[in-house]
Design a protein around this motif. Structure first.
Motif, mmCIF file in Angstrom:
data_model
loop_
_atom_site.group_PDB
_atom_site.id
_atom_site.type_symbol
_atom_site.label_atom_id
_atom_site.label_comp_id
_atom_site.label_asym_id
_atom_site.label_seq_id
_atom_site.Cartn_x
_atom_site.Cartn_y
_atom_site.Cartn_z
ATOM 1 N N PHE A 1 0.821 -1.215 0.000
ATOM 2 C CA PHE A 1 0.000 0.000 0.000
ATOM 3 C C PHE A 1 0.852 1.260 0.000
ATOM 4 C CE2 PHE A 1 -3.672 -2.545 1.467
ATOM 5 C CZ PHE A 1 -4.647 -1.974 0.674
ATOM 6 N N THR B 1 -0.991 -5.631 1.407
ATOM 7 C CA THR B 1 -0.982 -5.654 -0.055
ATOM 8 C C THR B 1 -2.348 -5.249 -0.590
ATOM 9 O OG1 THR B 1 0.363 -7.608 0.234
ATOM 10 C CG2 THR B 1 -0.358 -7.127 -2.001
ATOM 11 N N PRO B 2 -2.387 -4.287 -1.496
ATOM 12 C CA PRO B 2 -3.693 -3.935 -2.072
ATOM 13 C C PRO B 2 -4.244 -5.076 -2.913
ATOM 14 C CG PRO B 2 -1.941 -2.491 -2.914
ATOM 15 C CD PRO B 2 -1.281 -3.510 -2.059
ATOM 16 N N THR B 3 -5.541 -5.214 -2.920
ATOM 17 C CA THR B 3 -6.153 -6.195 -3.820
ATOM 18 C C THR B 3 -6.092 -5.589 -5.232
ATOM 19 O OG1 THR B 3 -8.357 -5.258 -3.606
ATOM 20 C CG2 THR B 3 -7.750 -6.943 -1.996
ATOM 21 N N GLN C 1 -8.013 -2.442 -5.772
ATOM 22 C CA GLN C 1 -7.407 -1.318 -5.045
ATOM 23 C C GLN C 1 -6.166 -0.816 -5.792
ATOM 24 O OE1 GLN C 1 -6.817 -3.229 -1.260
ATOM 25 N NE2 GLN C 1 -8.992 -3.148 -0.751
ATOM 26 N N ALA D 1 -12.596 -0.330 0.018
ATOM 27 C CA ALA D 1 -11.393 0.453 0.328
ATOM 28 C C ALA D 1 -10.885 1.175 -0.910
ATOM 29 C CB ALA D 1 -10.311 -0.466 0.892
HETATM 30 P P1 AMP Z 1 -15.252 -5.571 -0.090
HETATM 31 O O1 AMP Z 1 -15.153 -6.117 -1.480
HETATM 32 O O2 AMP Z 1 -14.889 -4.132 -0.035
HETATM 33 O O3 AMP Z 1 -16.566 -5.886 0.539
HETATM 34 O O4 AMP Z 1 -14.113 -6.302 0.810
HETATM 35 C C1 AMP Z 1 -14.098 -7.678 1.025
HETATM 36 C C2 AMP Z 1 -13.248 -8.073 2.210
HETATM 37 O O5 AMP Z 1 -11.861 -7.926 1.900
HETATM 38 C C3 AMP Z 1 -13.481 -7.269 3.455
HETATM 39 O O6 AMP Z 1 -13.634 -8.168 4.521
HETATM 40 C C4 AMP Z 1 -12.242 -6.449 3.650
HETATM 41 O O7 AMP Z 1 -11.977 -6.249 5.003
HETATM 42 C C5 AMP Z 1 -11.190 -7.320 2.993
HETATM 43 N N1 AMP Z 1 -10.076 -6.529 2.423
HETATM 44 C C6 AMP Z 1 -10.145 -5.301 1.891
HETATM 45 N N2 AMP Z 1 -8.950 -4.917 1.446
HETATM 46 C C7 AMP Z 1 -8.094 -5.917 1.680
HETATM 47 C C8 AMP Z 1 -6.701 -6.118 1.440
HETATM 48 N N3 AMP Z 1 -5.959 -5.195 0.834
HETATM 49 N N4 AMP Z 1 -6.151 -7.280 1.811
HETATM 50 C C9 AMP Z 1 -6.896 -8.226 2.396
HETATM 51 N N5 AMP Z 1 -8.212 -8.109 2.665
HETATM 52 C C10 AMP Z 1 -8.815 -6.964 2.300
#
Ligand code: AMP
Length: 454
Positions: free
Chosen positions: A4, A24-26, A29, A54
């Motif tokens: 990040f 690590t960003p997904t 992200q 995020a």
């Molecule tokens: P969302 O698609 O925004 O509903 O997120 C799905 C899940 O992924 C949530 O439980 C977040 O807390 C988790 N999450 C978000 N960003 C990350 C990241 N960079 N690494 C791991 N988990 C994440």
């Protein structure tokens, strides 16, 4: 995207992200945050579960760091189709904005108007709302949307299903046309395409491919060591590795064993040879000519095991293997996808086994988030023995395997995905540039297709 910290987020936002446990960003992200931080409109095509919340909350908070809210004039707006979704966005906001002094208000049904009005009257930086409730407040003359500089539409296709699109269009028209828009939808039906054409200005289109069939022919599992002391982890993992190999006997035609550090590659090579395993090693310090020779010997069946680091394996024409064993959990979840892509190719069955130390659970979770697959943790066969100095397994000699552990109570990867009923992303922003595509089987490639428009 490795970390990040490479994303230019405000330092206090970055600190909150790290405190939340994310490193690590997904893919969504990594791809949506940079254009959003540049002030561009973003069209994100991604499902829930990809980390998309995020991807808009973080740039929003960063952009709102300077400036102050005025009475009844929110500075930013997030529209979500349901109370639950709006509440989830608000929760994320509270986590990531904990180091900022930003005021947030949630406008959803089921909560008394009075309380909500009192908040908006005082001025809010972030307004998170369902469309109907927002328009109620507007019509009562309690809100002005002319101060909105960032607007987010989350789950637009669900808004369409619920008949909210006319409300969304009306809300768009109440905000200044100079606003920045971050627009997310899992799918792009024509009606959604139409409103993005009308209300978004030259957006960066960020698309995370659907996860159709993540490597159904690769059986994934993990095994946990239980070391009595931290300094025994490496030794115990070596024991567990030998156990794992001997358990599978001649089901292992050939295997690549991945380590995170090249120094460990060397130690493991010596240890495995001492136990009469037929193996060679590949790491970044080796001459290219030696690497090529090691690889061709392995490809020709001259060696059964190849111990490698990620760097050494990158860009090389690694042959098909029956098994991938992660001696260490990779630091980057994307490397996991690359590693296991060496097995199960051309529709053949493959198996990927990951050895875990007690501190690795978080990394495993990150991999599960990225791939959308739950990784079964099998009980280590000699768990007790391993910690009590059970003698290590000698040369496996391709003995016949003993019992399978797949009767584990946890669900299989497939069942898990079905239960979740969601499409997680395994696309990685930098996958296309690392020259590794040729090693990835077609079914994984499909899932690695994440694109951002120029
Ligand atoms: P969302 O698609 O925004 O509903 O997120 C799905 C899940 O992924 C949530 O439980 C977040 O807390 C988790 N999450 C978000 N960003 C990350 C990241 N960079 N690494 C791991 N988990 C994440």
């Amino acid at each position: 995207m490795a970390d990040f910290s490479e994303l230019n987020l405000n330092p206090s936002v970055l600190a909150a992200v790290h405190e939340a446990g994310y490193k690590t960003p997904t893919p969504i992200q990594a791809m949506a945050i940079p254009p959003a931080l540049e002030g561009r409109d973003v069209l994100g095509i991604a499902q829930t579960g990809t980390g998309k919340t995020a991807s808009f909350v973080l740039p929003m908070i960063t952009a709102l760091t300077s400036g102050r809210a005025r009475a009844r004039m929110p500075r930013s707006l997030v529209l979500a189709p349901t109370r639950e979704l709006a509440s989830q966005v608000a929760e994320s906001f509270n986590i990531y904005a904990k180091n900022q002094k930003l005021k947030m208000c949630l406008l959803i049904g089921g909560v008394a108007f009075g309380e909500q009005m009192a908040m908006t009257d005082r001025g809010v930086d972030v307004l998170i709302a369902t469309p109907g409730r927002l328009l109620d407040h507007f019509e009562r003359g309690r809100l002005l949307l002319s101060g909105v500089s960032i607007m987010v539409v989350d789950e637009a296709d669900r808004m369409l299903d619920m008949g909210f699109i006319p409300d969304v269009e009306r809300i768009f028209r109440l905000t200044p046309f100079t606003r920045q828009t971050l627009f997310f939808s899992a799918t792009m039906p024509p009606e959604i395409e139409r409103i993005t054409n009308e209300f978004l200005s030259n957006p960066a289109r960020v698309e995370i491919a659907k996860q159709a069939t993540v490597a159904d022919n690769i059986e994934q599992s993990a095994k946990m060591i239980q070391p009595a002391r931290r300094d025994m982890e490496f030794k115990e993992k070596r024991n567990l590795l030998r156990e794992t190999i001997s358990d599978r006997g001649d089901r292992i035609t050939n295997a690549i064993i991945f380590c995170n550090r090249k120094s460990d590659v060397d130690i493991l090579l010596r240890s495995m040879r001492a136990h009469k395993f037929d193996c060679s090693a590949l790491h970044g310090d080796l001459d290219q000519s030696i690497r090529t020779r090691v690889l061709s010997e392995f490809r020709d069946g001259g060696k059964r095991f190849l111990i490698a680091s990620d760097v050494a394996a990158r860009g090389l024409d690694i042959p098909i293997v029956s098994h991938v064993i992660n001696f260490d959990v990779p630091v980057n979840p994307e490397d996991y996808v690359h590693r296991i892509g060496r097995t199960g190719r051309a529709g053949r069955k493959g198996e990927a086994i990951t050895l875990l130390a007690p501190g690795d659970r978080k990394k495993l979770k990150e991999i599960e988030t990225l791939t959308g697959c739950e990784i079964r943790i099998d009980s280590a066969a000699g768990e007790a023995g391993l910690t009590t100095g059970k003698p290590p397994v000698a040369d496996p000699g391709r003995k016949s395997s003993n019992k399978s552990r797949s009767g584990d109570k946890r669900q299989s990867n497939k069942e898990f995905r079905q239960r979740r009923g969601r499409n997680a992303a395994v696309a990685v922003a930098d996958t296309e540039s690392d020259g590794n595509w040729e090693h990835i089987p077609a079914f994984l490639k499909r899932n690695l297709e994440g694109r951002v428009s120029p």
